[in-house]
Motif scaffolding. Structure first.
Motif, PDB file in Angstrom:
ATOM      1  N   HIS A  56       0.786  -1.398   0.005  1.00 20.69           N
ATOM      2  CA  HIS A  56       0.075  -0.123  -0.190  1.00 20.69           C
ATOM      3  C   HIS A  56       0.898   1.297   0.097  1.00 20.69           C
ATOM      4  O   HIS A  56       0.619   2.483  -0.876  1.00 20.69           O
ATOM      5  N   GLU A  57       1.943   1.168   0.933  1.00 18.74           N
ATOM      6  CA  GLU A  57       2.918   2.416   0.964  1.00 18.74           C
ATOM      7  C   GLU A  57       3.508   2.751  -0.291  1.00 18.74           C
ATOM      8  O   GLU A  57       3.368   3.680  -1.028  1.00 18.74           O
ATOM      9  N   ALA A  58       3.995   1.517  -0.999  1.00 17.87           N
ATOM     10  CA  ALA A  58       4.628   1.764  -2.446  1.00 17.87           C
ATOM     11  C   ALA A  58       3.623   2.051  -3.626  1.00 17.87           C
ATOM     12  O   ALA A  58       3.925   3.001  -4.270  1.00 17.87           O
ATOM     13  N   TYR A  59       2.413   1.389  -3.386  1.00 19.19           N
ATOM     14  CA  TYR A  59       1.444   1.828  -4.408  1.00 19.19           C
ATOM     15  C   TYR A  59       0.870   3.270  -4.326  1.00 19.19           C
ATOM     16  O   TYR A  59       0.722   3.903  -5.167  1.00 19.19           O
ATOM     17  N   SER A  60       0.742   3.751  -2.912  1.00 22.66           N
ATOM     18  CA  SER A  60       0.389   5.258  -3.019  1.00 22.66           C
ATOM     19  C   SER A  60       1.414   6.147  -3.590  1.00 22.66           C
ATOM     20  O   SER A  60       1.150   7.163  -4.182  1.00 22.66           O
ATOM     21  N   GLY A  61       2.745   5.887  -3.496  1.00 21.12           N
ATOM     22  CA  GLY A  61       3.971   6.762  -4.047  1.00 21.12           C
ATOM     23  C   GLY A  61       3.597   6.513  -5.462  1.00 21.12           C
ATOM     24  O   GLY A  61       4.010   7.527  -6.404  1.00 21.12           O
ATOM     25  N   PHE A  62       3.454   5.269  -6.119  1.00 16.96           N
ATOM     26  CA  PHE A  62       3.348   5.120  -7.525  1.00 16.96           C
ATOM     27  C   PHE A  62       2.099   5.819  -7.964  1.00 16.96           C
ATOM     28  O   PHE A  62       2.130   6.539  -9.121  1.00 16.96           O
ATOM     29  N   LEU A  63       0.970   5.967  -7.366  1.00 14.68           N
ATOM     30  CA  LEU A  63      -0.142   6.817  -7.706  1.00 14.68           C
ATOM     31  C   LEU A  63      -0.040   8.264  -8.096  1.00 14.68           C
ATOM     32  O   LEU A  63      -0.278   8.722  -8.960  1.00 14.68           O
ATOM     33  N   GLU A  64       0.887   8.851  -6.970  1.00 19.35           N
ATOM     34  CA  GLU A  64       1.308  10.269  -7.263  1.00 19.35           C
ATOM     35  C   GLU A  64       1.945  10.542  -8.345  1.00 19.35           C
ATOM     36  O   GLU A  64       1.658  11.305  -9.136  1.00 19.35           O
ATOM     37  N   LEU A  65       3.051   9.605  -8.502  1.00 19.78           N
ATOM     38  CA  LEU A  65       3.971   9.610  -9.910  1.00 19.78           C
ATOM     39  C   LEU A  65       3.025   9.447 -11.070  1.00 19.78           C
ATOM     40  O   LEU A  65       3.214  10.256 -12.163  1.00 19.78           O
TER      41      LEU A  65
ATOM     42  N   GLU B 132      -0.212   9.878 -11.519  1.00 22.16           N
ATOM     43  CA  GLU B 132      -0.925  11.219 -11.907  1.00 22.16           C
ATOM     44  C   GLU B 132       0.010  12.088 -12.580  1.00 22.16           C
ATOM     45  O   GLU B 132      -0.699  12.877 -13.579  1.00 22.16           O
ATOM     46  N   GLN B 133       0.982  12.489 -11.951  1.00 20.74           N
ATOM     47  CA  GLN B 133       1.717  13.671 -12.775  1.00 20.74           C
ATOM     48  C   GLN B 133       2.213  13.256 -14.196  1.00 20.74           C
ATOM     49  O   GLN B 133       2.249  13.999 -15.119  1.00 20.74           O
ATOM     50  N   PHE B 134       2.600  11.825 -14.450  1.00 21.55           N
ATOM     51  CA  PHE B 134       2.943  11.311 -15.715  1.00 21.55           C
ATOM     52  C   PHE B 134       1.823  11.632 -16.500  1.00 21.55           C
ATOM     53  O   PHE B 134       1.859  11.724 -17.731  1.00 21.55           O
ATOM     54  N   LYS B 135       0.553  11.037 -16.399  1.00 19.32           N
ATOM     55  CA  LYS B 135      -0.786  11.152 -17.239  1.00 19.32           C
ATOM     56  C   LYS B 135      -0.968  12.559 -17.527  1.00 19.32           C
ATOM     57  O   LYS B 135      -1.116  12.842 -18.592  1.00 19.32           O
ATOM     58  N   ALA B 136      -0.956  13.412 -16.432  1.00 19.58           N
ATOM     59  CA  ALA B 136      -0.882  15.028 -16.962  1.00 19.58           C
ATOM     60  C   ALA B 136       0.176  15.563 -17.833  1.00 19.58           C
ATOM     61  O   ALA B 136      -0.122  16.083 -19.015  1.00 19.58           O
ATOM     62  N   LEU B 137       1.304  14.891 -17.775  1.00 19.17           N
ATOM     63  CA  LEU B 137       2.471  15.305 -18.546  1.00 19.17           C
ATOM     64  C   LEU B 137       2.020  14.865 -20.022  1.00 19.17           C
ATOM     65  O   LEU B 137       1.998  15.609 -21.198  1.00 19.17           O
ATOM     66  N   CYS B 138       1.351  13.564 -20.060  1.00 20.33           N
ATOM     67  CA  CYS B 138       1.186  12.811 -21.402  1.00 20.33           C
ATOM     68  C   CYS B 138       0.194  13.698 -22.076  1.00 20.33           C
ATOM     69  O   CYS B 138       0.239  14.116 -23.452  1.00 20.33           O
ATOM     70  N   GLY B 139      -0.848  13.894 -21.329  1.00 17.51           N
ATOM     71  CA  GLY B 139      -2.053  14.807 -21.778  1.00 17.51           C
ATOM     72  C   GLY B 139      -1.614  16.270 -22.357  1.00 17.51           C
ATOM     73  O   GLY B 139      -2.147  16.605 -23.508  1.00 17.51           O
ATOM     74  N   ASP B 140      -0.693  16.784 -21.637  1.00 13.86           N
ATOM     75  CA  ASP B 140      -0.206  18.074 -22.107  1.00 13.86           C
ATOM     76  C   ASP B 140       0.484  17.956 -23.407  1.00 13.86           C
ATOM     77  O   ASP B 140       0.407  18.761 -24.385  1.00 13.86           O
ATOM     78  N   TRP B 141       1.467  16.971 -23.320  1.00 13.67           N
ATOM     79  CA  TRP B 141       2.097  16.835 -24.572  1.00 13.67           C
ATOM     80  C   TRP B 141       1.135  16.525 -26.148  1.00 13.67           C
ATOM     81  O   TRP B 141       1.464  16.750 -26.953  1.00 13.67           O
ATOM     82  N   GLN B 142       0.196  15.476 -25.527  1.00 17.51           N
ATOM     83  CA  GLN B 142      -0.905  15.180 -26.797  1.00 17.51           C
ATOM     84  C   GLN B 142      -1.384  16.487 -27.177  1.00 17.51           C
ATOM     85  O   GLN B 142      -1.998  16.628 -28.553  1.00 17.51           O
ATOM     86  N   LEU B 143      -1.858  17.312 -26.576  1.00 15.80           N
ATOM     87  CA  LEU B 143      -2.430  18.629 -26.780  1.00 15.80           C
ATOM     88  C   LEU B 143      -1.688  19.642 -27.236  1.00 15.80           C
ATOM     89  O   LEU B 143      -1.967  20.878 -27.274  1.00 15.80           O
TER      90      LEU B 143
END
Length: 111
Positions: A86-95, A97-108
């Motif tokens: 759970h601790e490791a997965y929480s850290g992954f989720l934070e990263l 979300e940032q990565f998905k935002a970056l991908c979305g920004d790049w696509q647009l």
């Protein structure tokens, strides 16, 4: 250290991972013989933990089955392991979300 899971749990867990799946796919994911998986899936259905969709020959967990899976997972791997995950997965989720935002920004970026 690897955990030797009960074969019934392996079928149960494989179905949870896949969401919707045919029996042969559940067998492949669980690493169990098709005959054993068929028996387990029928047992899950008898407990009302799984539903069989005849039209497409797909299995899925019921809402009760998803709740029971959480309990079975805890029993299979133990609380300490889940806490660590759970601790490791929480850290992954934070990263993630940032990565998905970056991908979305790049696509647009170019309209």
């Amino acid at each position: 250290m690897a955990i030797a899971s009960d074969p019934f749990f392996r079928t149960f867990h494989a179905l949870r991972i896949k969401g919707f799946a045919k029996a042969d796919v559940v067998a492949e994911v669980s690493g169990l013989p098709a005959e054993a998986v068929d028996e387990h899936l029928v047992a899950l259905k008898d407990r009302e933990w799984a539903v069989f969709r005849e039209a497409r020959e797909l299995w899925q967990l019921s809402p009760v089955g998803r709740d029971e899976h959480r309990i079975a997972l805890q029993a299979d791997v133990g609380g300490a392991v889940l806490d660590d995950l759970h601790e490791a997965y929480s850290g992954f989720l934070e990263l993630n979300e940032q990565f998905k935002a970056l991908c979305g920004d790049w696509q647009l970026s170019d309209g």
